[in-house]
Every structure is written in structure tokens, then in C-alpha cells.
Design a protein around this motif. Structure first.
Motif, PDB file in Angstrom:
ATOM      1  N   GLU A  14      22.065   7.025 -14.638  1.00 56.67           N
ATOM      2  CA  GLU A  14      23.364   6.357 -14.800  1.00 56.67           C
ATOM      3  C   GLU A  14      23.462   5.860 -16.241  1.00 56.67           C
ATOM      4  O   GLU A  14      22.619   5.084 -16.707  1.00 56.67           O
ATOM      5  CB  GLU A  14      23.512   5.185 -13.837  1.00 56.67           C
ATOM      6  N   LEU A  15      24.468   6.329 -16.967  1.00 62.92           N
ATOM      7  CA  LEU A  15      24.652   5.944 -18.363  1.00 62.92           C
ATOM      8  C   LEU A  15      25.294   4.565 -18.459  1.00 62.92           C
ATOM      9  O   LEU A  15      25.981   4.114 -17.537  1.00 62.92           O
ATOM     10  CB  LEU A  15      25.529   6.977 -19.076  1.00 62.92           C
ATOM     11  N   ARG A  16      25.087   3.915 -19.581  1.00 62.58           N
ATOM     12  CA  ARG A  16      25.708   2.604 -19.775  1.00 62.58           C
ATOM     13  C   ARG A  16      27.224   2.709 -19.896  1.00 62.58           C
ATOM     14  O   ARG A  16      27.963   1.824 -19.467  1.00 62.58           O
ATOM     15  CB  ARG A  16      25.139   1.940 -21.029  1.00 62.58           C
ATOM     16  N   ASP A  17      27.676   3.790 -20.486  1.00 58.44           N
ATOM     17  CA  ASP A  17      29.109   4.022 -20.651  1.00 58.44           C
ATOM     18  C   ASP A  17      29.467   5.399 -20.122  1.00 58.44           C
ATOM     19  O   ASP A  17      28.595   6.187 -19.753  1.00 58.44           O
ATOM     20  CB  ASP A  17      29.499   3.911 -22.139  1.00 58.44           C
ATOM     21  N   GLU A  18      30.764   5.697 -20.090  1.00 58.33           N
ATOM     22  CA  GLU A  18      31.227   7.005 -19.634  1.00 58.33           C
ATOM     23  C   GLU A  18      30.542   8.115 -20.425  1.00 58.33           C
ATOM     24  O   GLU A  18      30.458   8.062 -21.652  1.00 58.33           O
ATOM     25  CB  GLU A  18      32.742   7.097 -19.806  1.00 58.33           C
ATOM     26  N   GLY A  19      30.049   9.131 -19.713  1.00 58.51           N
ATOM     27  CA  GLY A  19      29.346  10.218 -20.369  1.00 58.51           C
ATOM     28  C   GLY A  19      30.286  11.215 -21.014  1.00 58.51           C
ATOM     29  O   GLY A  19      31.483  11.249 -20.741  1.00 58.51           O
ATOM     30  N   ASP A  20      29.726  12.030 -21.908  1.00 61.02           N
ATOM     31  CA  ASP A  20      30.504  13.098 -22.540  1.00 61.02           C
ATOM     32  C   ASP A  20      29.603  14.307 -22.744  1.00 61.02           C
ATOM     33  O   ASP A  20      28.445  14.333 -22.299  1.00 61.02           O
ATOM     34  CB  ASP A  20      31.116  12.626 -23.871  1.00 61.02           C
ATOM     35  N   ASP A  21      30.124  15.310 -23.424  1.00 60.91           N
ATOM     36  CA  ASP A  21      29.355  16.537 -23.635  1.00 60.91           C
ATOM     37  C   ASP A  21      28.094  16.306 -24.450  1.00 60.91           C
ATOM     38  O   ASP A  21      27.105  17.042 -24.314  1.00 60.91           O
ATOM     39  CB  ASP A  21      30.227  17.592 -24.323  1.00 60.91           C
ATOM     40  N   HIS A  22      28.090  15.270 -25.314  1.00 62.85           N
ATOM     41  CA  HIS A  22      26.895  14.967 -26.110  1.00 62.85           C
ATOM     42  C   HIS A  22      25.732  14.542 -25.206  1.00 62.85           C
ATOM     43  O   HIS A  22      24.589  14.945 -25.419  1.00 62.85           O
ATOM     44  CB  HIS A  22      27.192  13.872 -27.140  1.00 62.85           C
ATOM     45  N   ARG A  46      29.758   8.466 -15.288  1.00 61.17           N
ATOM     46  CA  ARG A  46      28.542   7.901 -15.892  1.00 61.17           C
ATOM     47  C   ARG A  46      27.280   8.489 -15.279  1.00 61.17           C
ATOM     48  O   ARG A  46      26.169   8.114 -15.680  1.00 61.17           O
ATOM     49  CB  ARG A  46      28.536   6.386 -15.712  1.00 61.17           C
ATOM     50  N   GLN A  47      27.424   9.400 -14.314  1.00 65.03           N
ATOM     51  CA  GLN A  47      26.270   9.920 -13.584  1.00 65.03           C
ATOM     52  C   GLN A  47      25.822  11.268 -14.151  1.00 65.03           C
ATOM     53  O   GLN A  47      26.568  12.246 -14.101  1.00 65.03           O
ATOM     54  CB  GLN A  47      26.620  10.083 -12.106  1.00 65.03           C
ATOM     55  N   LEU A  48      24.609  11.298 -14.676  1.00 61.02           N
ATOM     56  CA  LEU A  48      23.975  12.537 -15.112  1.00 61.02           C
ATOM     57  C   LEU A  48      22.916  12.909 -14.084  1.00 61.02           C
ATOM     58  O   LEU A  48      22.107  12.062 -13.681  1.00 61.02           O
ATOM     59  CB  LEU A  48      23.281  12.343 -16.461  1.00 61.02           C
ATOM     60  N   SER A  49      22.921  14.160 -13.663  1.00 65.67           N
ATOM     61  CA  SER A  49      21.906  14.619 -12.722  1.00 65.67           C
ATOM     62  C   SER A  49      21.331  15.935 -13.212  1.00 65.67           C
ATOM     63  O   SER A  49      22.029  16.732 -13.856  1.00 65.67           O
ATOM     64  CB  SER A  49      22.496  14.800 -11.327  1.00 65.67           C
ATOM     65  N   ALA A  50      20.049  16.141 -12.917  1.00 66.29           N
ATOM     66  CA  ALA A  50      19.380  17.368 -13.357  1.00 66.29           C
ATOM     67  C   ALA A  50      18.178  17.628 -12.478  1.00 66.29           C
ATOM     68  O   ALA A  50      17.763  16.771 -11.683  1.00 66.29           O
ATOM     69  CB  ALA A  50      18.944  17.240 -14.810  1.00 66.29           C
ATOM     70  N   ARG A  51      17.616  18.818 -12.624  1.00 66.32           N
ATOM     71  CA  ARG A  51      16.358  19.141 -11.987  1.00 66.32           C
ATOM     72  C   ARG A  51      15.310  19.266 -13.076  1.00 66.32           C
ATOM     73  O   ARG A  51      15.607  19.704 -14.196  1.00 66.32           O
ATOM     74  CB  ARG A  51      16.472  20.436 -11.189  1.00 66.32           C
ATOM     75  N   ALA A  52      14.077  18.867 -12.749  1.00 69.65           N
ATOM     76  CA  ALA A  52      12.988  18.919 -13.723  1.00 69.65           C
ATOM     77  C   ALA A  52      11.712  19.364 -13.020  1.00 69.65           C
ATOM     78  O   ALA A  52      11.467  18.992 -11.869  1.00 69.65           O
ATOM     79  CB  ALA A  52      12.777  17.553 -14.368  1.00 69.65           C
ATOM     80  N   ASP A  87      19.188   8.230 -26.038  1.00 67.95           N
ATOM     81  CA  ASP A  87      19.311   7.192 -27.074  1.00 67.95           C
ATOM     82  C   ASP A  87      19.696   7.819 -28.409  1.00 67.95           C
ATOM     83  O   ASP A  87      20.573   7.309 -29.122  1.00 67.95           O
ATOM     84  CB  ASP A  87      17.989   6.423 -27.210  1.00 67.95           C
ATOM     85  N   LYS A  88      19.043   8.904 -28.756  1.00 65.50           N
ATOM     86  CA  LYS A  88      19.305   9.573 -30.029  1.00 65.50           C
ATOM     87  C   LYS A  88      20.739  10.095 -30.090  1.00 65.50           C
ATOM     88  O   LYS A  88      21.385  10.100 -31.149  1.00 65.50           O
ATOM     89  CB  LYS A  88      18.318  10.720 -30.224  1.00 65.50           C
ATOM     90  N   ALA A  89      21.279  10.515 -28.917  1.00 62.03           N
ATOM     91  CA  ALA A  89      22.649  11.033 -28.871  1.00 62.03           C
ATOM     92  C   ALA A  89      23.689   9.925 -28.822  1.00 62.03           C
ATOM     93  O   ALA A  89      24.897  10.189 -28.821  1.00 62.03           O
ATOM     94  CB  ALA A  89      22.810  11.947 -27.662  1.00 62.03           C
ATOM     95  N   GLY A  90      23.228   8.667 -28.776  1.00 61.36           N
ATOM     96  CA  GLY A  90      24.164   7.547 -28.727  1.00 61.36           C
ATOM     97  C   GLY A  90      24.754   7.306 -27.352  1.00 61.36           C
ATOM     98  O   GLY A  90      25.793   6.655 -27.222  1.00 61.36           O
TER      99      GLY A  90
END
Length: 318
Positions: free
Chosen positions: A236-244, A263-269, A284-287
């Protein structure tokens, strides 16, 4: 085992070319709990309406308990039970009165009717509430009455639409136990629609996910979950997510199937625990820093996410 419900190539169009069903096919054998899942507007409700004779498809075939539902809808209605999301019980009448009326609608009378009402009151622990107005029932008690009403005619097929909607955890668990007991009756097929994926995972022998009027995947919960390799990583991101944010996570080694919803990013690892530090650093690096992160083994929610393209609980809340 013969199929108690068989629907093939159903097509249904509403209004100005809105196609609710686009060649949908399902089969449910006797003795099976079958769960139908999908986003709002995917075609679940239309499918249930057709199977219960409340609507007709533009094309396709439907057989329920050996009866052609399109040619002989009255025969189908006599052999099915339906528990709708909204209670059909008369709130002013007592539980016993509701059951007696339901029995008379199925042409039961005299000792047979009295015996059947007594059986259902006992089976669903409704005896102490039997002569109280339904309007005084708790949510869990009323839902037990709804299921009892659906079983009055000893149906060959039972349709359960959101059977635990609005129930507290204790009442929901009790209802799950009762549905499991019903499923042990090998003569009955149960078709379940639900917004609780844990419910489908626990109760259903097979699950179908429907999207845009078509079945996109069918299988047992364990089978579908086993097809998802590795761990599920939910951020869960602190703010609304984007393509970055999405691109940053996609560039982390060992990460795949990245999706973003608000704000929800999901992935498989391949290794969720080892991936987390690298994922957080990349975000963090992507802001686009993370607020929370969880790692879990594949769930039915993850299966739904893969095939319907959004997290189930997010879609339900929308």
C-alpha cells in the motif's frame, strides 16, 4: 456423476447492445458446492436469474435437474430452492408461519407439512424463535430461517446468493458449518455466489470466475492457487500510485505480474521476504514510498486478482 445444472453458451443482451452474458457455460453435479465469483456487472446475477427461470437468455441451453429450464420453467421451480441476498420472509409473521406458508406453496398439507416444518425448525435451531415475529430476529437467526425456507421442498439444486452477507463473524462461521452439512447430502447441488473469498475457499469444491459475461477460469480452490508460483507481495503506497511506482517494482529482480489499483500495488515474487527490501528501496527511489507491505502464500484473492484484474475487496467496496 450426472450434472444437475448444465448451462451452455448463454448469451444475454440488455438495452442498447449491453451484453451481460457472452457465451457463458457452467455445469454443477449433484453433491457439489460450486462458487461463481466475479466483479460487479460481470454477469453473475444474470446467470442466476436464468438458471432460476426469472430471465430467459437470447440463446443457449439450460438444464436443471433434468428439466429444460426454457421449455419447462414450472418444473424447474418445483425442484430448486433459492436463498436470495435479501430475505424473502414476512417480517410481521412468525418463523413458523413463514415456513407453513412456504410449505403450502409447494402443496404440502396436514401431517406432512407439520412434520417438515418441525424438521426444519429443529435442524436450524429455530425452535425457541419459532413463534416470534421475524422482525425481532437477529441477522444470523433470520438468515437461518431464509435457508430453511429454501429447503422446504427438499430441492435438488440450492441457489445461495451471498448467504452470509451482513453477518457477524460468529454467525458467519455457524452458517458455513450448516452449508458444509448440506453439501454432505450427495443428492443436492449447491450454487453459491459470494463476495467473501474465504467463504468460497472453504466451502466450494470448484470455483468459476466470470468476467464480462464469460467464464475465464474454473477449478478447485487448491488447484487454482497452486498455479500461482511464488509469494504474493501486496504494497500500500502512501499516496496514489502511478506508472512510475509500477515500473519501479517491475524492475526489481524476481518480481512479475505487477498490477496497480489506486494506492495498492500487487505482484508475485519468487522469494517474497527477500524481495521486500529491494522493492521498498526501488519505490523510495521512484518517489512513491510504501506505507505498508505484506507477503503471503497465494490465496483465492490472488487468483481472482490475476483473472479479473483487480483486488476483490477493492472491487466490492467500489
Amino acid at each position: 456423476m450426472s450434472n444437475t445444472v448444465e448451462a451452455y453458451d448463454l448469451v444475454k443482451t440488455y438495452g442498447k447492445g449491453v451484453r451481460a452474458l457472452d457465451g457463458l457455460s457452467i455445469s454443477v453435479p449433484a453433491g457439489e458446492v460450486f462458487a461463481l465469483l466475479g466483479p460487479n456487472g460481470a454477469g453473475k446475477s444474470t446467470t442466476i436469474k436464468i438458471l432460476t427461470t426469472l430471465a430467459r437468455p437470447d440463446s443457449g441451453t439450460v438444464t436443471v435437474a433434468g428439466h429444460d429450464a426454457l421449455a419447462h420453467p414450472a418444473k424447474v421451480r418445483r425442484v430448486i430452492g433459492v436463498v436470495s441476498q435479501k430475505s424473502g420472509a414476512d417480517p410481521v409473521a412468525t418463523g413458523r408461519q413463514n415456513l407453513l406458508l412456504q410449505g403450502r406453496l409447494y402443496r404440502l398439507s396436514g401431517r406432512d407439512l407439520k412434520r417438515r416444518v418441525g424438521e426444519l425448525l429443529e435442524r436450524f435451531a429455530l425452535g425457541e424463535f419459532a413463534d416470534r415475529a421475524v422482525s425481532t430476529y437477529s441477522g444470523g437467526t433470520q438468515r437461518r430461517l431464509d435457508v430453511a425456507l429454501g429447503l422446504m421442498n427438499r430441492p435438488e439444486v440450492l441457489f445461495l446468493d451471498e448467504p452470509t452477507a451482513g453477518l457477524d463473524p460468529q454467525a458467519r462461521t455457524a452458517m458455513w458449518a450448516e452449508i458444509s452439512r448440506l453439501a454432505a447430502d450427495e443428492s443436492m447441488a449447491i450454487l453459491l455466489t459470494t463476495h467473501h473469498l474465504e467463504e468460497a475457499d472453504r466451502l466450494a469444491r470448484r470455483v468459476s470466475i466470470v468476467d464480462r459475461g464469460r467464464i475465464v477460469v474454473t477449478g478447485s480452490p487448491d488447484q487454482l492457487k497452486s498455479e500461482l508460483r511464488g509469494d504474493a507481495v501486496h504494497i500500500e503506497l502512501r499516496d496514489e500510485g502511478d506508472d512510475h511506482a509500477k515500473a519501479a517494482l517491475e524492475n526489481v529482480p524476481g518480481v512479475r505480474e505487477v498490477t496497480l489499483a489506486g494506492r495498492q500495488l500487487s505482484a508475485r515474487a519468487d522469494d517474497g521476504a527477500a524481495t521486500v527490501p529491494h522493492a521498498l528501496a526501488a519505490l523510495d527511489k521512484a518517489g512513491t514510498p510504501a506505507a505498508t507491505v505484506t507477503v503471503a502464500r497465494p490465496s483465492l484473492d490472488d487468483v481472482y486478482f490475476r483473472y479479473a484484474g483487480k483486488r476483490f475487496e477493492t472491487e466490492v467496496a467500489a
